[in-house]
Design a protein around this motif. Structure first.
Motif, PDB file in Angstrom:
ATOM      1  N   LEU A 138      77.219 -38.856  39.860  1.00  0.00           N
ATOM      2  CA  LEU A 138      77.429 -39.195  38.455  1.00  0.00           C
ATOM      3  C   LEU A 138      77.702 -37.958  37.608  1.00  0.00           C
ATOM      4  N   SER A 139      78.343 -38.173  36.482  1.00  0.00           N
ATOM      5  CA  SER A 139      78.446 -37.155  35.448  1.00  0.00           C
ATOM      6  C   SER A 139      77.377 -37.447  34.396  1.00  0.00           C
TER       7      SER A 139
ATOM      8  N   THR B 274      74.916 -43.452  42.522  1.00  0.00           N
ATOM      9  CA  THR B 274      74.738 -43.820  41.113  1.00  0.00           C
ATOM     10  C   THR B 274      73.325 -44.321  40.823  1.00  0.00           C
TER      11      THR B 274
ATOM     12  N   ARG C 299      87.763 -39.010  42.339  1.00  0.00           N
ATOM     13  CA  ARG C 299      86.429 -39.592  42.506  1.00  0.00           C
ATOM     14  C   ARG C 299      85.988 -40.412  41.308  1.00  0.00           C
ATOM     15  N   ARG C 300      86.709 -40.341  40.193  1.00  0.00           N
ATOM     16  CA  ARG C 300      86.371 -41.141  39.014  1.00  0.00           C
ATOM     17  C   ARG C 300      87.097 -42.491  38.998  1.00  0.00           C
TER      18      ARG C 300
ATOM     19  N   ASP D 172      77.677 -31.702  42.807  1.00  0.00           N
ATOM     20  CA  ASP D 172      78.404 -32.801  43.435  1.00  0.00           C
ATOM     21  C   ASP D 172      78.681 -32.427  44.880  1.00  0.00           C
TER      22      ASP D 172
ATOM     23  N   SER E 233      78.913 -49.750  35.898  1.00  0.00           N
ATOM     24  CA  SER E 233      79.241 -48.777  36.937  1.00  0.00           C
ATOM     25  C   SER E 233      79.164 -49.434  38.306  1.00  0.00           C
TER      26      SER E 233
ATOM     27  N   SER F 295      82.050 -43.883  39.601  1.00  0.00           N
ATOM     28  CA  SER F 295      81.749 -42.620  40.274  1.00  0.00           C
ATOM     29  C   SER F 295      81.694 -42.865  41.773  1.00  0.00           C
TER      30      SER F 295
END
Length: 368
Positions: free
Chosen positions: A281-282, A303, A214-215, A135, A297, A277
């Motif tokens: 992304l996770s 993303t 950031r989420r 990240d 999203s 995000s």
């Protein structure tokens, strides 16, 4: 008397001088050896999960790995750390050392966070210095010293191995780093769709973690409140953090922090998963897709390197736009079913083994 805050002592590692690297003809390093410099790990850390997964897969390909815990940590011994890694992540054969001063010489050495990048800068017993970037870490901080300390590490001359194309392209464009990118996948042994207990109830899942701005927790709660106003029968599920201190006026389950084994069943009970995000992304979108949950999203290059209009619903990051998208998916059964099927197929087209093969090719090319 109160103890004074020792800023100088706490951040003195940023003054680390560059120790350089070994020369290719040094003859002192085994070929398939890798050092991984990591910060201390905790149970449930997604970043560490990815690192340990790659180590696990690289071991199967004959690479000898050494894990170095940089800075303060909670482990009484290397063996205790190994047991925790095996229990909560992967059973690894890698050696574990505390502190860079105990690292062996290696062909490749990876920094895995901005703090460990400073440690790698001062480590000279390696042929190649690489940066495993998951990240854009400067964005974890307000625009100040820590932002600058983190950003500076992208100028150290390490070769980047990045989670996705967005990071790789940004670091190349903004900092002149030479970068490679790896994709995402999911754990097929864990994430799979399970039967709905009550298929007539519409549910929306939301990943919540207040300490991780950031989420987008605030954006999510505003959007989901609008959904609840328009569709009063919808249930909401919050997980990732204990949300008991947060006001939300609609029917919801505060699932808190769950074990990995509990997540697939929870995801499978939901029609929509909201994943915001503002940086990279996770792994969550692919895990939701594998469980039959439609991902909503925010749009953006951070993303869209993974998500697109075929495998998810992408909208602007305003609460109203997000709410409109969720309502549309919940009310249009055909759209929801088609999206869920396409998303699941997309998730199953990915593979961690394939990504590890790409990493091996990167290492082999560097070693030529």
């Amino acid at each position: 008397m109160l103890r004074k805050i020792d800023v100088i002592g706490f951040y003195d590692f940023v003054l680390t001088e560059d120790a350089g690297m070994l020369q290719p003809d040094s003859g002192t390093v085994e070929h398939k050896t890798i050092n991984w410099l990591i910060p201390d790990f905790g149970i449930g850390s997604g970043g560490h999960l990815n690192i340990f997964r790659y180590i696990f897969l690289l071991e199967k390909k004959g690479y000898k790995n050494t894990i170095c815990l940089v800075g303060n940590h909670r482990h009484a011994s290397q063996n205790q750390a190994r047991v925790l890694i095996a229990k909560h992540f992967f059973p690894l054969q890698a050696d574990i050392v505390f502190g860079v001063e105990n690292l062996p010489a290696a062909s490749f050495s990876f920094a895995t966070s901005w703090i460990t990048a400073y440690a790698l800068k001062g480590f000279g017993a390696t042929l190649h210095k690489l940066y495993f970037v998951q990240d854009f870490e400067p964005a974890f901080y307000a625009y100040g010293s820590e932002y600058d300390f983190a950003e500076e590490t992208y100028k150290f001359g390490f070769r980047g191995v990045c989670a996705g194309d967005w990071l790789a392209k940004m670091l190349e464009a903004n900092y002149g780093m030479q970068c490679h990118s790896l994709g995402f996948s999911f754990d097929r042994n864990l994430y799979r769709q399970t039967p709905r207990r009550d298929p007539n109830i519409r549910r929306v899942f939301c990943y919540c973690r207040p300490p991780t701005p950031r989420r987008g927790l605030e954006t999510a709660l505003l959007a989901l409140n609008l959904v609840g106003q328009r569709l009063p029968d919808v249930e909401f599920i919050f997980a990732g953090w204990d949300m008991g201190d947060y006001y939300f006026p609609h029917k919801h389950l505060n699932a808190g922090v769950l074990s990995l084994e509990e997540l697939p069943v929870l995801y499978s009970q939901c029609d929509v998963g909201l994943v915001i995000s503002f940086t990279n992304l996770s792994l969550l979108p692919l895990e939701l897709m594998a469980c039959g949950c439609v991902v909503v999203s925010n749009r953006g290059p951070n993303t869209e390197w993974l998500l697109n209009d075929s495998n998810s619903v992408l909208v602007e990051s305003s609460p109203r736009a997000i709410a409109d998208a969720i309502v549309r998916v919940l009310e249009d059964t055909r759209l929801r079913v088609e999206l869920a099927d396409r998303a699941k197929s997309f998730a199953y087209s990915t593979s961690w083994e394939t990504e590890c093969d790409r990493l091996v090719k990167i290492l082999e090319t560097l070693a030529e």
